[in-house]
Design a protein around this motif. Structure first.
Motif, PDB file in Angstrom:
ATOM      1  N   ILE A 545     -35.650  27.587  37.691  1.00 39.99           N
ATOM      2  CA  ILE A 545     -35.821  27.250  39.070  1.00 39.99           C
ATOM      3  C   ILE A 545     -37.166  27.445  39.527  1.00 39.99           C
ATOM      4  O   ILE A 545     -38.249  27.968  38.815  1.00 39.99           O
ATOM      5  N   GLN A 546     -37.573  26.537  40.506  1.00 40.98           N
ATOM      6  CA  GLN A 546     -39.069  26.372  40.997  1.00 40.98           C
ATOM      7  C   GLN A 546     -39.241  27.237  42.116  1.00 40.98           C
ATOM      8  O   GLN A 546     -38.621  27.391  43.067  1.00 40.98           O
ATOM      9  N   TRP A 547     -40.409  27.905  42.110  1.00 41.61           N
ATOM     10  CA  TRP A 547     -40.881  28.550  43.057  1.00 41.61           C
ATOM     11  C   TRP A 547     -41.561  28.011  44.252  1.00 41.61           C
ATOM     12  O   TRP A 547     -42.173  26.687  43.934  1.00 41.61           O
ATOM     13  N   PRO A 548     -41.790  28.352  45.674  1.00 42.27           N
ATOM     14  CA  PRO A 548     -40.953  29.574  46.145  1.00 42.27           C
ATOM     15  C   PRO A 548     -39.667  29.713  46.055  1.00 42.27           C
ATOM     16  O   PRO A 548     -38.577  28.709  46.269  1.00 42.27           O
ATOM     17  N   VAL A 549     -39.061  31.028  45.834  1.00 46.04           N
ATOM     18  CA  VAL A 549     -37.689  31.256  45.623  1.00 46.04           C
ATOM     19  C   VAL A 549     -37.541  32.578  46.696  1.00 46.04           C
ATOM     20  O   VAL A 549     -37.865  33.509  46.486  1.00 46.04           O
ATOM     21  N   THR A 550     -37.083  32.280  47.740  1.00 44.02           N
ATOM     22  CA  THR A 550     -36.852  33.123  48.863  1.00 44.02           C
ATOM     23  C   THR A 550     -35.465  33.254  49.543  1.00 44.02           C
ATOM     24  O   THR A 550     -34.503  32.537  48.928  1.00 44.02           O
ATOM     25  N   GLN A 551     -35.043  33.988  50.407  1.00 44.38           N
ATOM     26  CA  GLN A 551     -33.526  33.924  50.821  1.00 44.38           C
ATOM     27  C   GLN A 551     -33.388  32.806  51.672  1.00 44.38           C
ATOM     28  O   GLN A 551     -32.219  32.270  51.632  1.00 44.38           O
ATOM     29  N   GLN A 552     -34.509  32.051  52.280  1.00 49.28           N
ATOM     30  CA  GLN A 552     -34.465  30.718  52.956  1.00 49.28           C
ATOM     31  C   GLN A 552     -34.302  29.721  51.788  1.00 49.28           C
ATOM     32  O   GLN A 552     -33.584  28.514  52.174  1.00 49.28           O
ATOM     33  N   ALA A 553     -34.961  29.958  50.635  1.00 48.31           N
ATOM     34  CA  ALA A 553     -34.976  28.839  49.750  1.00 48.31           C
ATOM     35  C   ALA A 553     -34.370  29.840  48.398  1.00 48.31           C
ATOM     36  O   ALA A 553     -35.141  29.452  47.182  1.00 48.31           O
ATOM     37  N   SER A 554     -33.117  30.055  48.212  1.00 45.36           N
ATOM     38  CA  SER A 554     -32.324  30.726  47.367  1.00 45.36           C
ATOM     39  C   SER A 554     -32.338  29.814  45.996  1.00 45.36           C
ATOM     40  O   SER A 554     -32.305  30.152  44.925  1.00 45.36           O
ATOM     41  N   ARG A 555     -32.346  28.372  46.229  1.00 43.56           N
ATOM     42  CA  ARG A 555     -32.376  27.686  45.162  1.00 43.56           C
ATOM     43  C   ARG A 555     -33.688  27.012  44.616  1.00 43.56           C
ATOM     44  O   ARG A 555     -33.675  26.004  43.706  1.00 43.56           O
ATOM     45  N   GLY A 556     -34.558  27.680  45.032  1.00 49.28           N
ATOM     46  CA  GLY A 556     -35.847  27.297  44.733  1.00 49.28           C
ATOM     47  C   GLY A 556     -36.519  25.955  45.789  1.00 49.28           C
ATOM     48  O   GLY A 556     -35.841  25.638  46.596  1.00 49.28           O
ATOM     49  N   THR A 557     -37.711  25.513  45.235  1.00 45.14           N
ATOM     50  CA  THR A 557     -38.403  24.429  46.055  1.00 45.14           C
ATOM     51  C   THR A 557     -38.969  23.405  45.227  1.00 45.14           C
ATOM     52  O   THR A 557     -39.849  23.626  44.502  1.00 45.14           O
ATOM     53  N   ALA A 558     -38.513  22.047  45.185  1.00 46.30           N
ATOM     54  CA  ALA A 558     -39.094  21.048  44.439  1.00 46.30           C
ATOM     55  C   ALA A 558     -40.403  20.791  44.812  1.00 46.30           C
ATOM     56  O   ALA A 558     -41.135  20.390  43.996  1.00 46.30           O
ATOM     57  N   ARG A 559     -40.670  20.516  46.137  1.00 46.47           N
ATOM     58  CA  ARG A 559     -41.874  19.891  46.562  1.00 46.47           C
ATOM     59  C   ARG A 559     -42.579  20.848  47.674  1.00 46.47           C
ATOM     60  O   ARG A 559     -41.884  21.375  48.533  1.00 46.47           O
ATOM     61  N   LEU A 560     -43.899  20.866  47.444  1.00 46.03           N
ATOM     62  CA  LEU A 560     -44.600  21.816  48.567  1.00 46.03           C
ATOM     63  C   LEU A 560     -45.176  20.915  49.558  1.00 46.03           C
ATOM     64  O   LEU A 560     -45.326  19.461  49.465  1.00 46.03           O
TER      65      LEU A 560
END
Length: 907
Positions: A545-560
């Motif tokens: 899984i890619q960070w950030p991983v938060t409650q809002q992005a529970s599946r991670g974040t592919a692109r910043l």
């Protein structure tokens, strides 16, 4: 009763691609590995190093017991000595006399505990990592531009781009799985273009639509010129710049000052102006552009500026935060990013916080409950790697704990580093290998677990956290690094803060710290609080899984940065004014050649792991010096001869490789060889300790050297049964030697300036076994001999240059013969069986296919990569050798056509 096979999923421990690996275990042994088809970093692909992982295991050559002052001791004695001696140095000289030097080979959990202990509870800021040698400038560049050490891209962006620019990156050799992904993407999208910018013509150029062979160190001129060109041709994204950035005017003014025309930039970079402008047009005309950059940019005394010159162009064109767009720093080590996440650099605290981040020091202190300690958490950064060893030499640092790395080899100004280590009153080394250049300097040696035993997480170049799972128990008495640190902490009286019993507890604390008092504003972009509270079962099953991983992005974040908001105080990205600077190591009459250092395809770091897989030694078996033909001729050197490089810092010896891939006036050497494998083959001995003033990263790519012929009276190849392979062998006094591990014996390449009067007597003295068979030619000085004891081959010798060697596979197999049969015995001196054909130097390491076999197949009509693969299997597994196969095809096709034409005419 035999156990059924079981499969385990883990992560490769080599480069920063972070490939998933599926391992097969049988009866407690790891017997095979393959790429994990479900892991999003590699989708089943593995390079040749990864496919040989199971061949690097086993107890032989491993550290199995702790040692104190050269004597094996119990763990209790070793841990007590470690704690008492650390405390003694700290009490006598203050907390800042203690330091740690860590590694991107450690898992995130190991890193976290080390950072917490040294900075939080020992009160020293002097904890740095070998990531300083490869990634520090990329980190500093991102932080200056974006406000955070945040790689904006994903690997998918390489496949979605319209233009991919590779700068200072031999992707085909150093990150081969990403190279294969890019190659396939290009085949699927004929409109995609690839530009390679590199002083050397590397195998990566095989997929290049445009190659720019720039002068080493001139990258900032090139990208300043690009920024100015975009402005002059109305190719700036004015809307994006106005809404999301600041600093354009200063950046553009400075760029125009030193790169005001294509002709000026072409002259500074020493490239063709028309080709340069083609690149500028391609970059400016496409929105979906990925610039992938690596050590060729970072390892410079102005590496941070070069990174920001690249980032400036992406921001100016709005080429970021989009699919297939962004400045993408590709990491060298498997967990360089994980180490940065937990504060593994001397200028960091933890959870991506810095000393200069308002309130960060107090926040970390509250979380770790260290406010009451004296001394408390340091209030200023510590020494970066080169500064750290300078401080040791000055006597300012008196205790050093090194984990999972070998600064005696990898650091610049190698002899100075060794003097510092020898002077340091207390050197503690956590290591898994029994024989490295660092261990002779260690007062305390702690045996650590290695890959297949370690259990935790790593983070790859695209911010993807993956599990590296423990599958086998550590051999002997080896222990996990986090456990060792916790046990020392207990003996230092701070055990309550280090009462972890499993890596998941450490990861959980790390995840909680990332979200602690983190309101969600972008200034604390690193946040994996969504992974807190997993528990052991969920941690064990954690999927990549890619960070950030938060409650809002529970599946991670592919692109910043998709929304154009950055991690700066005002949310805007910064363009920086960049003034190009030349290398700090100037050329001179004494040192007229520009030195470049780097990796080779089949080796990793200091070869402590890869050299355990003999087939990985076949592609480049010895340290080498790659030169342009004109430079070789001027120095009186020939291909495969021996030469010496001399620099202000030291010397290096290697075998000459004459290549048109080198620019004239420049030389390339590999970084992998150590004193355990050769004499004077350490690239770090040639590099002065100049560093980037912002990042502290050493200038390893732009050294200054002179080359000369190594004067020798003879060369020889000695194959030696492994049980006779003593590290104190007398042939180590030769002017040149290289030790090359093989499956059933060890190969030694030897050369010396002093003639040998009686070779048979000499080899008997070397090996302790007299010659059984020999033949010699006094007129040419050639000799072949073998020692056979009770029907077993113990040694085999050829006096003469190595290009006269037969293929060694048949000879190597003879070391396994319990009783040499008479026909084999007769063929020993020839070195091959009746009718055997020399297959030549290995090209395909996966299937051990040699160049001579490939050339023969081409001349027989197999004039495509596919045909060669069908006949010989070369290029059909990891694909790392495909560029070399294509180069051989290009070279040999005309000869094959001529041969076929001649055969047709005869018919």
């Amino acid at each position: 009763m035999p156990q059924a096979n079981r499969l385990a999923r883990t992560t490769c421990p080599y480069c920063g691609v972070g490939c998933g690996v599926t391992a097969t275990l049988e009866n407690g042994q790891l017997i095979a590995v393959e790429g994990d088809r479900e892991h999003p970093a590699n989708y089943g692909r593995l390079c040749v190093k990864g496919t040989a992982l199971h061949e690097t295991l086993g107890e032989q050559g491993r550290l199995l017991k702790p040692r104190v002052d050269g004597e094996e001791v119990s763990w209790e004695q070793a841990l007590t000595a470690t704690a008492e001696r650390l405390q003694a140095q700290r009490s006598a000289h203050g907390p800042q006399s203690v330091a740690a030097y860590l590694s991107g080979q450690l898992l995130t959990e190991d890193y976290y505990v080390a950072n917490k202990l040294f900075k939080g509870f020992l009160g020293t800021p002097h904890l740095d990592t070998n990531s300083r040698l490869c990634m520090a400038s990329a980190v500093a560049g991102y932080k200056r531009a974006f406000g955070a050490d945040a790689v904006p891209c994903s690997y998918e962006d390489l496949e979605e781009a319209e233009l991919v620019v590779l700068v200072g990156s031999n992707l085909a050799w150093n990150h081969p799985v990403l190279y294969q992904r890019l190659k396939v993407a290009k085949e699927r999208n004929p409109l995609m273009r690839v530009v390679v910018i590199d002083p050397r013509v590397t195998d990566t150029c095989e997929i290049a639509d445009l190659y720019l062979g720039i002068r080493p160190g001139s990258d900032a001129y090139l990208f300043n010129g690009l920024l100015a060109w975009m402005a002059d041709h109305q190719r700036l994204d004015s809307v994006y710049l106005e809404r999301h950035t600041e600093g354009l005017d200063d950046a553009l003014s400075t760029a125009r000052h030193n790169a005001d025309s294509v002709e000026v930039v072409a002259r500074e970079c020493d490239v063709d102006a028309e080709r340069l402008e083609t690149f500028y047009y391609w970059f400016a005309s496409q929105l979906h552009v990925v610039t992938l950059y690596s050590q060729g940019v970072n390892q410079s005394s102005s590496g941070t500026d070069k990174c920001n010159a690249i980032i400036n162009c992406h921001l100016a064109g709005g080429k970021i935060g989009l699919p297939g767009a962004g400045p993408f720093s590709i990491t060298g080590q498997p967990n360089a990013m994980g180490g940065r996440e937990v504060g593994g650099l001397a200028n960091q605290l933890a959870a991506h916080m810095d000393y200069h981040t308002p309130g960060a020091r107090e926040l970390v202190s509250r979380f770790w409950t260290t406010q009451h300690l004296t001394p408390a958490l340091p209030d200023a950064p510590g020494y970066k790697a080169v500064e750290l060893f300078d401080a040791i030499e000055r006597g300012e640092i008196t205790a050093l704990w090194v984990m999972a790395t070998n600064p005696a080899v990898s650091m610049p100004d190698g002899e100075k580093v060794r003097r510092a280590l020898a002077k340091c009153p207390l050197v503690i080394v956590s290591e898994c290998v029994a024989n490295t250049d660092l261990l002779p300097f260690a007062d305390i040696v702690l045996p650590a677990s290695g890959w297949s035993e370690k259990d935790g997480t790593v983070t790859n170049s695209e911010r993807r956290i993956s599990r590296q799972r423990g599958m086998l128990p550590p051999p002997g008495e080896a222990k996990h690094d986090w456990w060792i640190l916790c046990e020392v902490a207990k003996r230092l009286g701070v055990g309550e803060a280090f009462d972890y019993t499993h890596p998941w507890e450490i990861f959980d604390e790390h995840a909680r710290l990332s979200g602690y008092e983190n309101s969600g504003d972008t200034q604390r972009l690193f946040n994996i609080s969504g992974l807190a509270g997993l528990g052991q079962a969920a941690y064990d099953a954690l999927a990549p899984i890619q960070w950030p991983v938060t409650q809002q992005a529970s599946r991670g974040t592919a692109r910043l940065f998709e929304d154009g908001r950055f991690a700066t105080a005002n949310g805007r990205a910064k363009l920086l004014p960049i003034t190009p600077r030349p290398p700090e190591q100037p050329l001179s009459d004494d040192y007229p050649l520009r030195l470049n250092t780097g990796r080779v395809r089949d080796q990793w770091h200091t070869m402590t792991r890869t050299a355990r897989a003999p087939r990985l030694m076949n592609h480049r078996a010895e340290p080498f010096i790659e030169l342009h033909p004109d430079d070789a001729a001027q120095a009186g050197l020939t291909d495969q001869g021996l030469a010496k490089l001399t620099a202000a810092a030291g010397e290096y010896c290697g075998r000459v490789r004459v290549s048109n891939a080198q620019r004239q006036g420049e030389v390339f050497v590999p970084m992998h060889w150590t004193d355990c494998f050769t004499k004077q083959g350490r690239s770090g001995a040639l590099i002065k300790g100049y560093t980037d003033p912002l990042s502290g990263q050493p200038e390893a790519k732009q050294g200054a050297v002179a080359v000369s012929k190594l004067p020798i009276a003879w060369q020889a190849t000695l194959l030696l049964a492994n049980e006779l392979d003593m590290q104190t062998s007398p042939w180590r006094r030769s002017d040149y030697w290289a030790r090359i591990p093989m499956a059933s014996c060890t190969r030694w390449q030897l050369a010396d300036s002093q003639p040998v009067a009686d070779w048979l007597a000499q080899v008997e003295a070397w090996c302790g076994v007299s010659a059984s068979l020999w033949c010699d030619d006094p007129a040419t000085g050639r000799l072949r001999a073998a020692g056979v004891v009770k029907g077993r081959l113990r040694w085999w010798l050829m006096v003469g240059p190595p290009d006269e060697l037969p293929g060694l596979a048949w000879l190597e197999a003879r070391f396994n013969d319990a009783t040499l049969e008479t026909p084999h015995r007769r063929r020993l001196l020839a070195g091959c069986d009746d009718g055997a054909v020399d297959t030549g130097p290995v090209v395909c390491s996966c299937h051990q296919v040699g160049k001579a076999s490939i050339v023969k197949a081409i001349h027989s009509g197999d004039t495509s990569v596919e045909a060669l693969g069908a006949r010989l299997a070369c290029g059909t597994q990891c694909g790392s050798c495909l560029p070399e196969l294509k180069a051989i095809l290009e070279e040999e096709r005309p000869h094959a056509r001529a041969k076929q034409t001649a055969n047709t005419e005869v018919a």
